[in-house]
Design an enzyme around this catalytic site. Structure first.
Site, short mmCIF file in Angstrom:
data_model
loop_
_atom_site.label_atom_id
_atom_site.label_comp_id
_atom_site.label_asym_id
_atom_site.label_seq_id
_atom_site.Cartn_x
_atom_site.Cartn_y
_atom_site.Cartn_z
N HIS A 17 0.83 -1.20 0.00
CA HIS A 17 0.00 0.00 0.00
C HIS A 17 0.87 1.25 0.00
O HIS A 17 0.56 2.24 -0.68
CB HIS A 17 -0.93 0.01 1.22
N HIS A 67 1.25 -3.69 9.50
CA HIS A 67 2.64 -3.47 9.12
C HIS A 67 3.36 -2.78 10.27
O HIS A 67 2.76 -2.02 11.02
CB HIS A 67 2.77 -2.58 7.88
#
Length: 107
Positions: A17, A67
């Site tokens: 992303h 993450h």
């Protein structure tokens, strides 16, 4: 303690992303700053919004717990590399198949 908001099967380095956001909003900023005929303060606002969007995508990945920040920062670094590699390729690598419109963007 540390609690994940969103459950994932595994962590991943780097953050895809973050890579995508850096490339997309970096290119949007490039196009708008190069071709939009407006005052310097409006161009600054465009740049700030694009940087903010890149930052918010990375923050959201860490906030959701999918993450680590190192994944996000690694994604930004890779996104920066690919964005600049694309600019370099279009500007400096000659090709008969590259449309004239695209070449004119970078020359």
């Amino acid at each position: 303690g540390y609690e994940e908001i969103y459950q994932t099967a595994s962590y991943s380095f780097p953050s895809g992303h973050s890579i995508g956001a850096f490339i997309f909003f970096g290119f949007v900023a490039f196009l708008l700053l190069k071709f939009l005929k407006t005052e310097a303060r409006n161009k600054l606002a465009i740049l700030v919004v694009c940087i903010l969007m890149i930052g918010l995508v990375g923050f959201s990945r860490a906030y959701l717990g999918v993450h680590f920040m190192t994944d996000v920062l690694g994604g930004y670094l890779i996104g920066w590399f690919w964005l600049n590699a694309g600019f370099f390729a279009i500007k400096y690598i000659p090709s008969e198949k590259t449309p004239k419109l695209i070449k004119n963007l970078f020359l």
